[in-house]
Design an enzyme around this catalytic site. Structure first.
Site, mmCIF file in Angstrom:
data_model
loop_
_atom_site.group_PDB
_atom_site.id
_atom_site.type_symbol
_atom_site.label_atom_id
_atom_site.label_comp_id
_atom_site.label_asym_id
_atom_site.label_seq_id
_atom_site.Cartn_x
_atom_site.Cartn_y
_atom_site.Cartn_z
ATOM 1 C CE1 TYR A 213 -4.192 1.435 -0.190
ATOM 2 C CE2 TYR A 213 -3.559 2.697 1.752
ATOM 3 C CZ TYR A 213 -4.420 2.461 0.705
ATOM 4 O OH TYR A 213 -5.532 3.258 0.544
ATOM 5 C CE LYS B 213 -7.003 6.442 0.945
ATOM 6 N NZ LYS B 213 -8.023 7.303 0.337
HETATM 7 O O1 0WD Z 1 -10.660 -1.228 -1.212
HETATM 8 C C1 0WD Z 1 -11.041 -0.122 -1.580
HETATM 9 N N1 0WD Z 1 -11.567 0.055 -2.777
HETATM 10 C C2 0WD Z 1 -10.913 1.033 -0.642
HETATM 11 C C3 0WD Z 1 -10.979 2.321 -1.117
HETATM 12 C C4 0WD Z 1 -10.684 0.730 0.782
HETATM 13 C C5 0WD Z 1 -10.593 1.906 1.600
HETATM 14 C C6 0WD Z 1 -10.643 3.167 1.081
HETATM 15 N N2 0WD Z 1 -10.819 3.365 -0.265
HETATM 16 C C7 0WD Z 1 -10.853 4.733 -0.763
HETATM 17 C C8 0WD Z 1 -9.925 5.068 -1.897
HETATM 18 O O2 0WD Z 1 -8.586 5.222 -1.470
HETATM 19 C C9 0WD Z 1 -10.540 6.370 -2.372
HETATM 20 O O3 0WD Z 1 -10.153 7.428 -1.519
HETATM 21 O O4 0WD Z 1 -12.126 5.030 -1.278
HETATM 22 C C10 0WD Z 1 -12.030 6.098 -2.212
HETATM 23 C C11 0WD Z 1 -12.751 5.695 -3.483
HETATM 24 O O5 0WD Z 1 -12.038 4.660 -4.093
HETATM 25 P P1 0WD Z 1 -12.695 3.503 -4.982
HETATM 26 O O6 0WD Z 1 -14.148 3.654 -5.021
HETATM 27 O O7 0WD Z 1 -12.078 2.257 -4.515
HETATM 28 O O8 0WD Z 1 -12.024 3.772 -6.403
HETATM 29 P P2 0WD Z 1 -12.490 4.411 -7.790
HETATM 30 O O9 0WD Z 1 -13.790 3.881 -8.201
HETATM 31 O O10 0WD Z 1 -11.341 4.197 -8.737
HETATM 32 O O11 0WD Z 1 -12.614 5.968 -7.463
HETATM 33 C C12 0WD Z 1 -11.541 6.821 -7.224
HETATM 34 C C13 0WD Z 1 -11.693 8.011 -8.128
HETATM 35 C C14 0WD Z 1 -11.095 7.987 -9.523
HETATM 36 O O12 0WD Z 1 -11.292 6.964 -10.202
HETATM 37 P P3 0WD Z 1 -10.242 6.530 -11.401
HETATM 38 O O13 0WD Z 1 -10.557 5.064 -11.488
HETATM 39 O O14 0WD Z 1 -10.647 7.353 -12.566
HETATM 40 O O15 0WD Z 1 -8.806 6.811 -10.929
HETATM 41 O O16 0WD Z 1 -10.993 9.148 -7.728
HETATM 42 C C15 0WD Z 1 -11.186 10.102 -8.772
HETATM 43 C C16 0WD Z 1 -11.588 9.353 -9.999
HETATM 44 O O17 0WD Z 1 -12.938 9.488 -10.241
HETATM 45 N N3 0WD Z 1 -10.000 10.875 -9.096
HETATM 46 C C17 0WD Z 1 -10.040 12.195 -9.251
HETATM 47 N N4 0WD Z 1 -11.060 13.081 -9.120
HETATM 48 C C18 0WD Z 1 -10.787 14.377 -9.352
HETATM 49 N N5 0WD Z 1 -9.567 14.813 -9.703
HETATM 50 C C19 0WD Z 1 -8.743 12.578 -9.607
HETATM 51 C C20 0WD Z 1 -8.523 13.950 -9.840
HETATM 52 N N6 0WD Z 1 -7.334 14.446 -10.170
HETATM 53 N N7 0WD Z 1 -7.964 11.465 -9.658
HETATM 54 C C21 0WD Z 1 -8.744 10.427 -9.339
#
Ligand code: 0WD
Length: 256
Positions: A157, A164
């Site tokens: 990680y 984080k």
């Molecule tokens: O296991 C997991 N999935 C966990 C996620 C466990 C614990 C926490 N999290 C957190 C992540 O670290 C994140 O902070 O939850 C949050 C959401 O993550 P997610 O739902 O797992 O991931 P995802 O669907 O990929 O959403 C994150 C999004 C980006 O998606 P992409 O796939 O395009 O990288 O963050 C956004 C984007 O929509 N993002 C941005 N938004 C605005 N400006 C930018 C940016 N520069 N970069 C990424």
């Protein structure tokens, strides 16, 4: 009972149907919130349009926002102000790090990769909170998503764990800043969920398996369970909670 009736809530970070932010959005729509979205990239916008149509949401407000760009954040919140006026909640569900730095030795993290992870995954909450507070004239709730890698050295990680940790510390400082304005700031430390971002962490499937074996509840956490906690924090039920990091991880953090 509709827990979010008459509440305007901005959701940031829906990329696709697996996104935690989309799970939260569905829950909030069901609880009658007026949900507004920022999106990053045209693909995310198209996905949102499709999903919202399926949920029968009419004329949703979708605003593009790259959180690495201050002008973009300012413009996005200006648009929210013009079209909606008051905000009652923000879900910050955004993170990013280079895939090749989510593996191997942490000491190999590049300066550029380190700063990018901090910029997108941690600083963005600070910048967003600054603009959100100016629209939360009736009080409000800011919720971000974190992970156990902030508190412990979780294999692979790496740079994201450090981002984080900064995010969780920011939650506490922001909670102090905004408490007197009746704005709460909290993080949800979610257990691992199969999403696009998560798959960037090397051996993520192995991590999922280990999690199920060790977690007290012997299963993975569901996106809906994370959404339920976000709902609690954004509703009248959670008004006394601020500066908190709530683990929604089937108990993994107490034993893992
Ligand atoms: O296991 C997991 N999935 C966990 C996620 C466990 C614990 C926490 N999290 C957190 C992540 O670290 C994140 O902070 O939850 C949050 C959401 O993550 P997610 O739902 O797992 O991931 P995802 O669907 O990929 O959403 C994150 C999004 C980006 O998606 P992409 O796939 O395009 O990288 O963050 C956004 C984007 O929509 N993002 C941005 N938004 C605005 N400006 C930018 C940016 N520069 N970069 C990424």
């Amino acid at each position: 009972m509709s827990l979010l009736k008459d509440k305007n809530i901005l959701i940031m970070g829906v990329a696709n149907k697996w996104s935690i932010a989309w799970g939260i959005a569905k829950k909030f729509i069901n609880e009658k919130a007026n949900v507004i979205f920022t999106y990053y990239g045209e693909k995310s916008k198209a996905n949102l349009e499709k999903f919202l149509k399926e949920e029968n949401v009419e004329n949703p407000l979708l605003i593009s926002c790259d959180v690495t760009n201050d002008d973009d954040i300012k413009r996005a919140f200006m648009e929210v102000k013009e079209k909606i006026g008051v905000l009652h909640g923000v879900i910050h569900s955004i993170a990013f790090a280079n895939k090749d730095e989510l593996q191997g030795y942490y000491y190999n993290t590049s300066r550029e990769g380190y700063l990018m992870a901090q910029n997108i995954s941690a600083y963005s909450l600070v910048a967003v909170s600054k603009y959100a507070r100016s629209l939360m004239t009736e009080g409000g709730s800011i919720v971000t998503l974190s992970y156990l890698g902030a508190e412990r050295a979780v294999k692979n990680y790496n740079v994201m764990g450090v981002a984080k940790a900064a995010l969780e510390a920011s939650v506490r400082y922001l909670a102090v800043d905004l408490g007197s304005e009746n704005i709460t700031v909290n993080s949800i430390s979610a257990g691992p969920i199969k999403t696009t971002s998560a798959k960037g962490v090397k051996n993520f499937s192995k991590l999922l398996k280990g999690f199920e074996d060790i977690a007290p509840m012997k299963r993975l956490v569901k996106t809906e369970e994370v959404a339920n906690t976000a709902l609690f924090l954004c509703s009248e039920l959670g008004t006394g909670v601020t500066g908190e990091n709530i683990h929604v991880d089937c108990g993994y953090h107490i034993v893992g």
